[in-house]
Scaffold this motif. Structure first.
Motif, short mmCIF file in Angstrom:
data_model
loop_
_atom_site.label_atom_id
_atom_site.label_comp_id
_atom_site.label_asym_id
_atom_site.label_seq_id
_atom_site.Cartn_x
_atom_site.Cartn_y
_atom_site.Cartn_z
N HIS A 111 57.88 20.49 82.99
CA HIS A 111 57.70 19.61 83.76
C HIS A 111 58.31 20.28 85.16
N LEU A 146 47.94 17.88 85.39
CA LEU A 146 49.50 16.88 85.63
C LEU A 146 48.55 15.55 85.29
N THR A 165 49.35 6.68 88.91
CA THR A 165 51.04 7.42 89.48
C THR A 165 51.60 7.66 90.13
N TYR A 173 61.93 12.05 88.63
CA TYR A 173 60.35 12.62 88.41
C TYR A 173 59.92 12.30 87.28
N ARG A 174 58.37 12.47 87.06
CA ARG A 174 58.15 12.56 85.66
C ARG A 174 57.05 14.36 85.94
N ASP A 175 57.00 14.64 86.76
CA ASP A 175 57.02 16.14 86.69
C ASP A 175 56.97 16.70 88.53
N VAL A 235 55.32 11.52 90.01
CA VAL A 235 54.55 13.36 90.63
C VAL A 235 55.20 13.51 91.89
N LEU A 248 53.18 9.39 93.40
CA LEU A 248 53.27 10.72 94.03
C LEU A 248 54.42 10.62 95.14
#
Ligand code: FAD
Length: 384
Positions: free
Chosen positions: A271, A303, A28, A102-104, A5, A30
């Motif tokens: 996303h 998230l 996850t 990125y994932r989000d 993220v 960061l």
């Protein structure tokens, strides 16, 4: 390992989201990117920092290394800007060329101070204070200054005026509006706040703007829109903020007044999300701390896999004017109703009711501020 993220911005919005997310998800990765120092500080303290003799360094509560550790070894890219965002490939590129998938992606990039169109050979000396570096420049330039012209009689202008008084510096607050906090207070409450600040030593010039700022000896000469002139050692502008939307717009993410999101804080590209001063959430741009706390908790849950719309309870704002303690909980801009104002020797209790008697907002000054909790519980939330 999954993609991280990525949060753009390490202000209250970015860091509060990161903290809330880490409470729910310890795995996850960061990544935070900030063009500033990447440390944690409380921006509201900038407008009462002179009274406490604060330096920029002493305002930083945790530096970026401490924040990284607190956030479970988050990567903090400080002093970096984002050169580009590819929302289809879900990749950002930093200045210098480094690419991060990125994932989000979360925009938490804040807002820019509005610059008034001012002429004159010292127009470029007009300061705004919206981050620690600004505060550093401001406090340095106050050395030897005895008077400051403050542009804007809103919340932040009044707070800086009061803070300057604590240093023995005379502020003159200038506004095109006819009174202080015109969007937050009814007339009589504005007048009470003005008179308390005036008793403490502040001056006011209403219904005028500043046309020019020129050098005059060691100081500055302001020319106002009515042709009058005013001497000051420094000019501080506090006329409002504009959400930073440029980065999102360049990436094809929808922007209006702010980066447009729904109540899940989702922006228009898959996303991508936004919160804080840069965001326009379900039509609202609210540049205050309490909305950020609500947004950060909701977005962190989303998230972490539990889609959670943001809720806005009544969110009173404390105006940091020790000369006249004030708390405001303004009615919605489109609310219909009327103010009733009760003035006493030591306070002012102003309430905004709808036609059918529902309390929709309030403003409390002086001794009346102790009514705050009782009134908050009666006001409906903005997003429920
Ligand atoms: C003087 C002052 C006093 C205030 N007092 C109060 C108060 O008493 N009560 C209240 O509720 N609110 C108050 N506010 C408002 C409140 O402080 C803000 O709403 C809040 O701090 C905004 O946080 P943010 O994280 O959205 O933005 P910011 O704190 O501005 O953070 C933005 C972040 O984005 C980064 N950034 C920007 N552009 C880029 C880029 N292109 N690439 C990478 N990073 C970028 C910046 O470096 C920064 O880290 C005050 C504001 C000011 C200015």
């Amino acid at each position: 390992m999954s993609h991280p993220v990525v949060i753009l911005g390490t202000g209250l919005a970015g860091f509060t989201l990161a903290r809330e997310f880490r409470k729910l998800d310890k795995e996850t990765p960061l990544v935070l990117v900030s063009r500033d120092h990447g440390g944690f500080y409380s921006k509201p303290m900038l407008s009462n920092a002179l009274a406490g003799n604060k330096t920029p360094a002493s305002l930083v509560m945790k530096d970026s290394d401490k924040m990284s550790a607190e956030l479970g070894a988050a990567t903090i890219h400080k002093g970096r800007t984002v050169a580009g965002i590819d929302t289809a490939a879900r990749v950002i590129e930093l200045d210098g060329g480094e690419r991060i998938a990125y994932r989000d992606l979360v925009f938490a990039v804040g807002a820019d101070p509005i610059r008034l169109p001012i002429e004159g050979d010292a127009a470029d000396t007009v300061l705004s204070v919206n981050d620690l570096d600004d505060y550093g420049r401001f406090s340095e330039r106050l050395d030897g200054v005895t008077s400051v012209a403050v542009l804007g009689a809103g919340l932040i202008g009044c707070e800086f005026a009061n803070d300057l008084l604590s240093r023995g510096i005379s502020p003159t607050v200038i506004d095109l509006a006819p009174r202080v906090l015109p969007r937050l207070l009814p007339d009589a409450a504005s007048e009470r706040l003005r008179s308390k600040l005036a008793e403490a030593g502040a001056s006011f010039r209403f219904n005028v703007s500043v046309s020019r700022v020129d050098r005059a000896g060691a100081g500055l000469k302001l020319t106002l829109s009515d042709g009058s002139v005013l001497d000051a050692g420094l000019v501080l502008s506090a006329v409002g903020l504009r959400p930073r939307t440029g980065l999102a717009a360049e990436a094809g993410v929808r922007v209006n007044r702010g980066i447009v999101t729904d109540r899940l804080l989702s922006a228009s590209a898959p996303h991508t999300h936004a919160l804080g001063d840069c965001a326009e959430v379900d039509g609202h741009t609210l540049p205050y701390v309490m909305p950020i706390m609500q947004q950060a908790r909701a977005l962190a849950a989303t998230l972490a896999g539990n889609a959670t719309p943001v809720v806005y309870p009544p969110m009173p704002v404390i105006v940091k004017t020790p000369a006249c303690p004030t708390v405001v909980c303004p009615p919605a801009l489109d609310a219909s109703g009327a103010w009733t104002v009760e003035l006493t020797d030591d306070g002012c209790d102003a309430r905004f009711h709808s036609g059918d008697g529902q309390l929709l907002g309030f403003a409390l000054l002086g001794a009346a501020t102790k009514q705050r909790q009782a009134l908050v519980s009666q006001v409906p939330g903005l997003l429920v």
